[in-house]
Write a protein that holds these residues in place. Structure first.
Motif, PDB file in Angstrom:
ATOM      1  N   ALA A 148      16.522  -9.850   2.177  1.00  0.00           N
ATOM      2  CA  ALA A 148      15.240  -9.245   2.556  1.00  0.00           C
ATOM      3  C   ALA A 148      14.069 -10.068   2.043  1.00  0.00           C
ATOM      4  O   ALA A 148      14.137 -10.709   1.000  1.00  0.00           O
ATOM      5  CB  ALA A 148      15.154  -7.817   2.002  1.00  0.00           C
ATOM      6  N   ARG A 149      13.006 -10.014   2.813  1.00  0.00           N
ATOM      7  CA  ARG A 149      11.728 -10.582   2.409  1.00  0.00           C
ATOM      8  C   ARG A 149      10.664  -9.747   3.088  1.00  0.00           C
ATOM      9  O   ARG A 149      10.925  -9.061   4.069  1.00  0.00           O
ATOM     10  CB  ARG A 149      11.621 -12.043   2.789  1.00  0.00           C
ATOM     11  CG  ARG A 149      11.559 -12.296   4.264  1.00  0.00           C
ATOM     12  CD  ARG A 149      11.686 -13.780   4.599  1.00  0.00           C
ATOM     13  NE  ARG A 149      11.355 -14.079   5.969  1.00  0.00           N
ATOM     14  CZ  ARG A 149      12.032 -13.697   7.041  1.00  0.00           C
ATOM     15  NH1 ARG A 149      13.100 -12.928   6.895  1.00  0.00           N
ATOM     16  NH2 ARG A 149      11.652 -14.034   8.244  1.00  0.00           N
ATOM     17  N   GLY A 150       9.472  -9.786   2.553  1.00  0.00           N
ATOM     18  CA  GLY A 150       8.406  -9.022   3.161  1.00  0.00           C
ATOM     19  C   GLY A 150       7.326  -8.687   2.154  1.00  0.00           C
ATOM     20  O   GLY A 150       7.154  -9.377   1.143  1.00  0.00           O
ATOM     21  N   TYR A 151       6.635  -7.610   2.436  1.00  0.00           N
ATOM     22  CA  TYR A 151       5.533  -7.198   1.575  1.00  0.00           C
ATOM     23  C   TYR A 151       5.350  -5.692   1.703  1.00  0.00           C
ATOM     24  O   TYR A 151       5.821  -5.072   2.655  1.00  0.00           O
ATOM     25  CB  TYR A 151       4.239  -7.924   1.960  1.00  0.00           C
ATOM     26  CG  TYR A 151       3.764  -7.600   3.362  1.00  0.00           C
ATOM     27  CD1 TYR A 151       2.806  -6.617   3.579  1.00  0.00           C
ATOM     28  CD2 TYR A 151       4.286  -8.267   4.463  1.00  0.00           C
ATOM     29  CE1 TYR A 151       2.381  -6.303   4.851  1.00  0.00           C
ATOM     30  CE2 TYR A 151       3.872  -7.970   5.744  1.00  0.00           C
ATOM     31  CZ  TYR A 151       2.912  -6.980   5.934  1.00  0.00           C
ATOM     32  OH  TYR A 151       2.503  -6.673   7.197  1.00  0.00           O
ATOM     33  N   ALA A 152       4.683  -5.134   0.732  1.00  0.00           N
ATOM     34  CA  ALA A 152       4.328  -3.719   0.769  1.00  0.00           C
ATOM     35  C   ALA A 152       2.841  -3.600   0.498  1.00  0.00           C
ATOM     36  O   ALA A 152       2.326  -4.189  -0.446  1.00  0.00           O
ATOM     37  CB  ALA A 152       5.117  -2.930  -0.268  1.00  0.00           C
ATOM     38  N   GLU A 153       2.153  -2.880   1.360  1.00  0.00           N
ATOM     39  CA  GLU A 153       0.747  -2.577   1.145  1.00  0.00           C
ATOM     40  C   GLU A 153       0.691  -1.252   0.398  1.00  0.00           C
ATOM     41  O   GLU A 153       1.292  -0.267   0.822  1.00  0.00           O
ATOM     42  CB  GLU A 153       0.015  -2.489   2.471  1.00  0.00           C
ATOM     43  CG  GLU A 153      -0.029  -3.812   3.207  1.00  0.00           C
ATOM     44  CD  GLU A 153      -0.695  -3.713   4.563  1.00  0.00           C
ATOM     45  OE1 GLU A 153      -1.418  -2.725   4.822  1.00  0.00           O
ATOM     46  OE2 GLU A 153      -0.482  -4.625   5.366  1.00  0.00           O
ATOM     47  N   LEU A 154       0.011  -1.246  -0.739  1.00  0.00           N
ATOM     48  CA  LEU A 154      -0.057  -0.073  -1.599  1.00  0.00           C
ATOM     49  C   LEU A 154      -1.459   0.491  -1.590  1.00  0.00           C
ATOM     50  O   LEU A 154      -2.441  -0.255  -1.585  1.00  0.00           O
ATOM     51  CB  LEU A 154       0.312  -0.436  -3.041  1.00  0.00           C
ATOM     52  CG  LEU A 154       1.771  -0.707  -3.363  1.00  0.00           C
ATOM     53  CD1 LEU A 154       2.309  -1.910  -2.632  1.00  0.00           C
ATOM     54  CD2 LEU A 154       1.941  -0.880  -4.846  1.00  0.00           C
ATOM     55  N   LYS A 155      -1.551   1.805  -1.609  1.00  0.00           N
ATOM     56  CA  LYS A 155      -2.836   2.488  -1.686  1.00  0.00           C
ATOM     57  C   LYS A 155      -2.706   3.629  -2.684  1.00  0.00           C
ATOM     58  O   LYS A 155      -1.813   4.461  -2.575  1.00  0.00           O
ATOM     59  CB  LYS A 155      -3.248   3.020  -0.320  1.00  0.00           C
ATOM     60  CG  LYS A 155      -4.607   3.662  -0.322  1.00  0.00           C
ATOM     61  CD  LYS A 155      -5.024   4.075   1.065  1.00  0.00           C
ATOM     62  CE  LYS A 155      -6.404   4.705   0.996  1.00  0.00           C
ATOM     63  NZ  LYS A 155      -6.796   5.264   2.287  1.00  0.00           N
ATOM     64  N   THR A 156      -3.576   3.661  -3.659  1.00  0.00           N
ATOM     65  CA  THR A 156      -3.558   4.714  -4.669  1.00  0.00           C
ATOM     66  C   THR A 156      -4.088   6.007  -4.074  1.00  0.00           C
ATOM     67  O   THR A 156      -5.204   6.049  -3.570  1.00  0.00           O
ATOM     68  CB  THR A 156      -4.411   4.309  -5.886  1.00  0.00           C
ATOM     69  OG1 THR A 156      -3.909   3.082  -6.405  1.00  0.00           O
ATOM     70  CG2 THR A 156      -4.381   5.381  -6.963  1.00  0.00           C
ATOM     71  N   GLN A 157      -3.276   7.049  -4.140  1.00  0.00           N
ATOM     72  CA  GLN A 157      -3.684   8.373  -3.688  1.00  0.00           C
ATOM     73  C   GLN A 157      -4.208   9.215  -4.851  1.00  0.00           C
ATOM     74  O   GLN A 157      -5.063  10.066  -4.666  1.00  0.00           O
ATOM     75  CB  GLN A 157      -2.506   9.092  -3.018  1.00  0.00           C
ATOM     76  CG  GLN A 157      -1.982   8.379  -1.793  1.00  0.00           C
ATOM     77  CD  GLN A 157      -3.009   8.304  -0.681  1.00  0.00           C
ATOM     78  OE1 GLN A 157      -3.779   9.230  -0.471  1.00  0.00           O
ATOM     79  NE2 GLN A 157      -3.041   7.192   0.014  1.00  0.00           N
TER      80      GLN A 157
END
Length: 171
Positions: free
Chosen positions: A142-151
Motif C-alpha cells: 500500500a501507498r497513499g495519503y490521508a487527509e486529516l481534519k480535527t473535529q
C-alpha cells in the motif's frame, strides 16, 4: 492495481480511532455494540528529562497505543479493527507529533489486512496530511495519503476526534 476509500477516524487521548469505510465494507451486517465499552489506551513510555512543562502535550514524550477502530466516532459504534502504534510529541513551538500506526481490520472485506501510516502530524493545524507507507493482506504494498481534519481537540487532557479521508493504492 489501485483502490481508494474514505476513512473517518476519531482520535481520543490522541489515540482512540474510529473508522468509516465507504463502499462494500458496510454491507457486512449490523453489530449491536450497545453493551460494549471502548476505553482509550495510550501510555507514556518515555519522557524527556529536559521537558519542564507537565502536560499531556510535553515535547519529547513518547506514547504507545492500542485502540479500537470503529465505524463512527461514537463510543458505541461497531468495532471493525484496531489501531496500534506509537507517537512522539515532536513540536517544540507548535503541537506536532510523528506517528507510526497500523490500521488493522478484523471484520468485513478487509479482515486480516492492515495499512501503515508513518508521518509527521501537526495536530495543532485543523487540516493536514499524513503518508500511508505500506500494508499487509489486501493492502500489500500500500501507498497513499490521508487527509486529516480535527473535529474536536481538548488541549487540557489531550482528547481529540480526527476525521481521516484516506486514499490507499494497493495490489
Amino acid at each position: 492495481m489501485g483502490q481508494g476509500f474514505v476513512l473517518l477516524c476519531g482520535l481520543m487521548s490522541l489515540c482512540m480511532f474510529s473508522v468509516q469505510v465507504t463502499g462494500d465494507y458496510h454491507k457486512e451486517g449490523v453489530h449491536d455494540c450497545s453493551k460494549e465499552k471502548i476505553i482509550p489506551s495510550a501510555i507514556l513510555v518515555a519522557q524527556s528529562n529536559k521537558t519542564t512543562v507537565k502536560s499531556p502535550i510535553s515535547f519529547g514524550n513518547i506514547y504507545a497505543f492500542d485502540d479500537p477502530l470503529t465505524v463512527g466516532p461514537e463510543p458505541t459504534s461497531q468495532v471493525i479493527g484496531n489501531a496500534q502504534g506509537t507517537y512522539v510529541l515532536s513540536g517544540q513551538d507548535k503541537l506536532s507529533l510523528v506517528m507510526s500506526a497500523d490500521f488493522g481490520f478484523t471484520t468485513g472485506e478487509f479482515n486480516g489486512s492492515s495499512f501503515g501510516v508513518m508521518s509527521r502530524n501537526p495536530i495543532s493545524e485543523t487540516s493536514r496530511e499524513t503518508a500511508i507507507v505500506g500494508g499487509r493482506g489486501k493492502f500489500r504494498l500500500a501507498r497513499g495519503y490521508a487527509e486529516l481534519k480535527t473535529q474536536y481537540l481538548n488541549f487540557t487532557n489531550g482528547d481529540a476526534i480526527i476525521e481521516y479521508h484516506a486514499t490507499v493504492y494497493h495490489y
